[in-house]
Design an enzyme around this catalytic site. Sequence first.
Site, short mmCIF file in Angstrom:
data_model
loop_
_atom_site.label_atom_id
_atom_site.label_comp_id
_atom_site.label_asym_id
_atom_site.label_seq_id
_atom_site.Cartn_x
_atom_site.Cartn_y
_atom_site.Cartn_z
N ALA A 45 0.82 -1.21 0.00
CA ALA A 45 0.00 0.00 0.00
C ALA A 45 0.85 1.26 0.00
CB ALA A 45 -0.92 0.02 1.21
N GLY A 50 6.64 1.17 5.51
CA GLY A 50 7.53 0.25 4.81
C GLY A 50 7.53 0.48 3.31
N CYS A 51 6.36 0.68 2.75
CA CYS A 51 6.26 0.88 1.30
C CYS A 51 6.89 2.21 0.89
CB CYS A 51 4.80 0.80 0.86
SG CYS A 51 4.09 -0.85 1.14
N THR A 52 6.78 3.21 1.75
CA THR A 52 7.42 4.49 1.48
C THR A 52 8.93 4.34 1.50
OG1 THR A 52 5.55 5.72 2.38
CG2 THR A 52 7.67 6.88 2.29
N ALA A 55 9.98 2.51 -1.72
CA ALA A 55 9.85 3.37 -2.90
C ALA A 55 10.92 4.45 -2.93
CB ALA A 55 8.45 3.99 -2.95
#
Length: 164
Positions: A45, A50-52, A55
């Site tokens: 998401a 974590g995804c930030t 990315a």
Amino acid sequence: MSDQARLSAGDRAPDFCLASDQDGEVDLYDLLKQGRKVIVYFYPAAMTPGCTKQACDFTDSLDALQAAGYTVVGISKDTTTKLAKFRERDGLSITLLSDPDLAVHRAYGAYGEKKLYGKVVEGVIRSTFVVDTDGGIELAQYNVKATGHVAKLRKDLGLPVPPA
């Protein structure tokens, strides 16, 4: 292909054409026609910690990856509107694609049962694939960690890893 099917090196990469957050569609095989390998990564998401981190790590490594002949695309089930906000908020330069029905996630084995805090749940499996210029899977990594993954991937690809 069931949710549990996993791709391995040597398998054919499932083609996809997905909406980008930057008004347009991206087709995997069109990218390959440019003579570059493609790093395809799936994340749960946009705008989560974590995804930030992941990315931003890909964005920070993008110049080096492009210089080595790679294109990077990140795929989530998020809407293109949310992906555009993610790009703007965090200054991302990688390509972000929307797979709202999870069809591409499933084709790559990046959606299915996983363990979350000790419980078995169904969801996005954080995964990364390197697709060679002929459309074959060169590298398939499942259940990767958000933090440190890009450095590990660079090492696995034989690329220089900047000091931490």
